[in-house]
Design a protein around this motif. Structure first.
Motif, PDB file in Angstrom:
ATOM      1  N   TYR A  17       0.832  -1.201   0.000  1.00  0.00           N
ATOM      2  CA  TYR A  17       0.000   0.000   0.000  1.00  0.00           C
ATOM      3  C   TYR A  17       0.872   1.258   0.000  1.00  0.00           C
ATOM      4  O   TYR A  17       0.618   2.212  -0.746  1.00  0.00           O
ATOM      5  CB  TYR A  17      -0.911  -0.033   1.226  1.00  0.00           C
ATOM      6  CG  TYR A  17      -1.663   1.252   1.488  1.00  0.00           C
ATOM      7  CD1 TYR A  17      -2.758   1.603   0.717  1.00  0.00           C
ATOM      8  CD2 TYR A  17      -1.262   2.120   2.510  1.00  0.00           C
ATOM      9  CE1 TYR A  17      -3.457   2.791   0.961  1.00  0.00           C
ATOM     10  CE2 TYR A  17      -1.946   3.298   2.753  1.00  0.00           C
ATOM     11  CZ  TYR A  17      -3.039   3.632   1.973  1.00  0.00           C
ATOM     12  OH  TYR A  17      -3.713   4.802   2.200  1.00  0.00           O
ATOM     13  N   GLU A  18       1.903   1.253   0.804  1.00  0.00           N
ATOM     14  CA  GLU A  18       2.794   2.414   0.862  1.00  0.00           C
ATOM     15  C   GLU A  18       3.561   2.590  -0.442  1.00  0.00           C
ATOM     16  O   GLU A  18       3.832   3.718  -0.866  1.00  0.00           O
ATOM     17  CB  GLU A  18       3.766   2.272   2.037  1.00  0.00           C
ATOM     18  CG  GLU A  18       3.090   2.328   3.393  1.00  0.00           C
ATOM     19  CD  GLU A  18       4.085   2.402   4.537  1.00  0.00           C
ATOM     20  OE1 GLU A  18       5.200   2.933   4.322  1.00  0.00           O
ATOM     21  OE2 GLU A  18       3.772   1.927   5.646  1.00  0.00           O
ATOM     22  N   ARG A  19       3.922   1.482  -1.101  1.00  0.00           N
ATOM     23  CA  ARG A  19       4.631   1.608  -2.376  1.00  0.00           C
ATOM     24  C   ARG A  19       3.738   2.238  -3.439  1.00  0.00           C
ATOM     25  O   ARG A  19       4.188   3.084  -4.223  1.00  0.00           O
ATOM     26  CB  ARG A  19       5.115   0.231  -2.836  1.00  0.00           C
ATOM     27  CG  ARG A  19       6.395  -0.220  -2.166  1.00  0.00           C
ATOM     28  CD  ARG A  19       6.992  -1.435  -2.868  1.00  0.00           C
ATOM     29  NE  ARG A  19       6.181  -2.633  -2.684  1.00  0.00           N
ATOM     30  CZ  ARG A  19       6.358  -3.478  -1.680  1.00  0.00           C
ATOM     31  NH1 ARG A  19       7.302  -3.253  -0.772  1.00  0.00           N
ATOM     32  NH2 ARG A  19       5.599  -4.556  -1.573  1.00  0.00           N
ATOM     33  N   VAL A  20       2.469   1.822  -3.480  1.00  0.00           N
ATOM     34  CA  VAL A  20       1.543   2.419  -4.443  1.00  0.00           C
ATOM     35  C   VAL A  20       1.363   3.911  -4.151  1.00  0.00           C
ATOM     36  O   VAL A  20       1.316   4.743  -5.067  1.00  0.00           O
ATOM     37  CB  VAL A  20       0.188   1.687  -4.403  1.00  0.00           C
ATOM     38  CG1 VAL A  20      -0.813   2.354  -5.344  1.00  0.00           C
ATOM     39  CG2 VAL A  20       0.363   0.223  -4.783  1.00  0.00           C
ATOM     40  N   ALA A  24       2.379   7.063  -6.589  1.00  0.00           N
ATOM     41  CA  ALA A  24       1.421   8.104  -6.972  1.00  0.00           C
ATOM     42  C   ALA A  24       1.976   9.491  -6.678  1.00  0.00           C
ATOM     43  O   ALA A  24       1.818  10.420  -7.477  1.00  0.00           O
ATOM     44  CB  ALA A  24       0.103   7.882  -6.227  1.00  0.00           C
ATOM     45  N   LEU A  25       2.617   9.658  -5.545  1.00  0.00           N
ATOM     46  CA  LEU A  25       3.176  10.966  -5.189  1.00  0.00           C
ATOM     47  C   LEU A  25       4.358  11.332  -6.079  1.00  0.00           C
ATOM     48  O   LEU A  25       4.537  12.501  -6.436  1.00  0.00           O
ATOM     49  CB  LEU A  25       3.611  10.955  -3.719  1.00  0.00           C
ATOM     50  CG  LEU A  25       2.471  10.885  -2.692  1.00  0.00           C
ATOM     51  CD1 LEU A  25       3.020  10.700  -1.280  1.00  0.00           C
ATOM     52  CD2 LEU A  25       1.600  12.136  -2.767  1.00  0.00           C
ATOM     53  N   SER A  26       5.164  10.343  -6.450  1.00  0.00           N
ATOM     54  CA  SER A  26       6.336  10.641  -7.281  1.00  0.00           C
ATOM     55  C   SER A  26       5.959  10.983  -8.720  1.00  0.00           C
ATOM     56  O   SER A  26       6.722  11.630  -9.430  1.00  0.00           O
ATOM     57  CB  SER A  26       7.298   9.453  -7.271  1.00  0.00           C
ATOM     58  OG  SER A  26       6.704   8.313  -7.865  1.00  0.00           O
ATOM     59  N   THR A  27       4.765  10.536  -9.144  1.00  0.00           N
ATOM     60  CA  THR A  27       4.317  10.825 -10.513  1.00  0.00           C
ATOM     61  C   THR A  27       3.146  11.807 -10.518  1.00  0.00           C
ATOM     62  O   THR A  27       2.422  11.904 -11.509  1.00  0.00           O
ATOM     63  CB  THR A  27       3.890   9.522 -11.214  1.00  0.00           C
ATOM     64  OG1 THR A  27       2.843   8.892 -10.467  1.00  0.00           O
ATOM     65  CG2 THR A  27       5.067   8.556 -11.341  1.00  0.00           C
ATOM     66  N   ARG A  47       1.436  12.378   2.168  1.00  0.00           N
ATOM     67  CA  ARG A  47       1.734  10.983   2.495  1.00  0.00           C
ATOM     68  C   ARG A  47       1.218  10.632   3.900  1.00  0.00           C
ATOM     69  O   ARG A  47       0.610   9.583   4.117  1.00  0.00           O
ATOM     70  CB  ARG A  47       3.234  10.729   2.409  1.00  0.00           C
ATOM     71  CG  ARG A  47       3.621   9.255   2.520  1.00  0.00           C
ATOM     72  CD  ARG A  47       5.128   9.073   2.356  1.00  0.00           C
ATOM     73  NE  ARG A  47       5.460   7.672   2.184  1.00  0.00           N
ATOM     74  CZ  ARG A  47       5.625   6.799   3.171  1.00  0.00           C
ATOM     75  NH1 ARG A  47       5.459   7.199   4.436  1.00  0.00           N
ATOM     76  NH2 ARG A  47       5.926   5.535   2.928  1.00  0.00           N
ATOM     77  N   ALA A  48       1.462  11.537   4.844  1.00  0.00           N
ATOM     78  CA  ALA A  48       1.005  11.293   6.209  1.00  0.00           C
ATOM     79  C   ALA A  48      -0.519  11.241   6.276  1.00  0.00           C
ATOM     80  O   ALA A  48      -1.096  10.381   6.959  1.00  0.00           O
ATOM     81  CB  ALA A  48       1.545  12.380   7.132  1.00  0.00           C
ATOM     82  N   MET A  49      -1.182  12.115   5.554  1.00  0.00           N
ATOM     83  CA  MET A  49      -2.641  12.123   5.548  1.00  0.00           C
ATOM     84  C   MET A  49      -3.198  10.825   4.947  1.00  0.00           C
ATOM     85  O   MET A  49      -4.157  10.245   5.465  1.00  0.00           O
ATOM     86  CB  MET A  49      -3.157  13.333   4.753  1.00  0.00           C
ATOM     87  CG  MET A  49      -2.868  14.683   5.410  1.00  0.00           C
ATOM     88  SD  MET A  49      -3.267  16.075   4.309  1.00  0.00           S
ATOM     89  CE  MET A  49      -5.037  15.837   4.124  1.00  0.00           C
ATOM     90  N   THR A  50      -2.584  10.369   3.866  1.00  0.00           N
ATOM     91  CA  THR A  50      -3.075   9.155   3.210  1.00  0.00           C
ATOM     92  C   THR A  50      -2.819   7.929   4.066  1.00  0.00           C
ATOM     93  O   THR A  50      -3.639   6.995   4.104  1.00  0.00           O
ATOM     94  CB  THR A  50      -2.407   8.992   1.836  1.00  0.00           C
ATOM     95  OG1 THR A  50      -2.497  10.226   1.105  1.00  0.00           O
ATOM     96  CG2 THR A  50      -3.079   7.894   1.033  1.00  0.00           C
ATOM     97  N   LEU A  51      -1.701   7.892   4.758  1.00  0.00           N
ATOM     98  CA  LEU A  51      -1.423   6.765   5.647  1.00  0.00           C
ATOM     99  C   LEU A  51      -2.401   6.743   6.816  1.00  0.00           C
ATOM    100  O   LEU A  51      -2.834   5.669   7.257  1.00  0.00           O
ATOM    101  CB  LEU A  51       0.011   6.838   6.165  1.00  0.00           C
ATOM    102  CG  LEU A  51       1.120   6.586   5.133  1.00  0.00           C
ATOM    103  CD1 LEU A  51       2.489   6.714   5.775  1.00  0.00           C
ATOM    104  CD2 LEU A  51       0.962   5.211   4.500  1.00  0.00           C
ATOM    105  N   ASN A  52      -2.752   7.913   7.327  1.00  0.00           N
ATOM    106  CA  ASN A  52      -3.710   7.971   8.433  1.00  0.00           C
ATOM    107  C   ASN A  52      -5.120   7.602   7.989  1.00  0.00           C
ATOM    108  O   ASN A  52      -5.967   7.254   8.810  1.00  0.00           O
ATOM    109  CB  ASN A  52      -3.720   9.368   9.039  1.00  0.00           C
ATOM    110  CG  ASN A  52      -2.536   9.585   9.963  1.00  0.00           C
ATOM    111  OD1 ASN A  52      -2.004   8.646  10.532  1.00  0.00           O
ATOM    112  ND2 ASN A  52      -2.105  10.829  10.093  1.00  0.00           N
ATOM    113  N   ALA A  53      -5.382   7.688   6.682  1.00  0.00           N
ATOM    114  CA  ALA A  53      -6.710   7.359   6.149  1.00  0.00           C
ATOM    115  C   ALA A  53      -6.681   6.022   5.418  1.00  0.00           C
ATOM    116  O   ALA A  53      -7.438   5.802   4.468  1.00  0.00           O
ATOM    117  CB  ALA A  53      -7.188   8.462   5.221  1.00  0.00           C
ATOM    118  N   THR A  54      -5.823   5.125   5.848  1.00  0.00           N
ATOM    119  CA  THR A  54      -5.663   3.840   5.163  1.00  0.00           C
ATOM    120  C   THR A  54      -6.987   3.094   5.027  1.00  0.00           C
ATOM    121  O   THR A  54      -7.308   2.552   3.967  1.00  0.00           O
ATOM    122  CB  THR A  54      -4.647   2.957   5.928  1.00  0.00           C
ATOM    123  OG1 THR A  54      -3.376   3.609   5.936  1.00  0.00           O
ATOM    124  CG2 THR A  54      -4.513   1.596   5.276  1.00  0.00           C
ATOM    125  N   ALA A  55      -7.755   3.035   6.093  1.00  0.00           N
ATOM    126  CA  ALA A  55      -9.017   2.289   6.055  1.00  0.00           C
ATOM    127  C   ALA A  55      -9.960   2.860   4.998  1.00  0.00           C
ATOM    128  O   ALA A  55     -10.605   2.113   4.255  1.00  0.00           O
ATOM    129  CB  ALA A  55      -9.679   2.321   7.424  1.00  0.00           C
TER     130      ALA A  55
END
Length: 216
Positions: A17-20, A24-27, A47-55
């Motif tokens: 999930y983190e790799r995807v 996305a952020l790099s492109t 990145r931090a916001m998306t990780l916190n919203a994983t569910a």
């Protein structure tokens, strides 16, 4: 900052999930809807916001993820049922046969040498004595027996090497099929996660953030 744990996202898939997300952020510069990356919000903030919203993010690709997990479990179960080819295991008499196969050429060869030497000496000392010729004949017979034993031993080694070659019988269909299906399921989940989960979340996060008046 801790990442929320999605109920349907297994621990082994969080790194994917983190790799995807990182891809996305790099492109992001190639996507017009993510043009605000770096101006409205930094890459680290997004990145931090998306990780916190994983569910929330991963729920958008829940069906593809469930299929991926199912295929992976089936693939692992199939790999667990693969057994070596049903060759006959050596029994108690196999060791005796191996010893006899090895010893017969050795003993026959030694006897052949002895009979030939003694017969040759007797024939040279007393050509008229029939015993010398008999020993020479016996030496030739044992020599033939030793040669035959060597051929049998070589054939046995060849058969053993062929039988012990690493061949497996799989119950999971044609070779490569489970892995190919697993790869397709993984890529389908990654694509759905990217297009229906991560990118829309990043777009909404950027749209909800007003531009910085101090930004050039």
């Amino acid at each position: 900052m801790h990442m929320n744990v999605a109920p349907h996202l297994l621990t082994e898939d969080r790194a994917e999930y983190e790799r995807v997300l990182d891809d996305a952020l790099s492109t992001a510069h190639a996507r017009p809807e993510l043009a605000g990356v770096g101006t409205r919000l930094t890459v680290a903030q997004l990145r931090a916001m998306t990780l916190n919203a994983t569910a929330l993010v991963t729920s958008a690709a829940a069906s593809e993820y469930d299929h991926f997990v199912k295929v992976r479990e089936q693939n692992r179960a199939s790999a667990g049922t693969r057994t070596p080819a049903p060759y006959d295991l050596p029994g108690p008499g196999a060791g005796v046969v191996a010893i006899v196969t090895v010893m017969v050429p050795v003993l026959a060869g030694a006897a052949s040498v002895i009979f030939l030497l003694v017969g040759a000496v007797l024939h040279a000392l007393a050509p008229t004595v029939a015993f010398g010729a008999t020993l020479l004949t016996a030496g030739l017979v044992f020599g033939s027996l030793a040669a035959a034993g060597l051929l049998c031993a070589a054939a046995g080694l060849l058969v053993t090497a062929l039988r012990n070659s690493p061949v497996e019988v799989s119950t999971g269909g044609p070779p490569g099929a489970p892995d190919d299906e697993l790869s397709r399921a993984r890529e389908a989940w990654r694509l759905a996660l990217l297009e229906r989960g991560i990118v829309p979340f990043l777009r909404d996060a950027l749209a909800a953030t007003p531009p910085d008046p101090a930004a050039p």
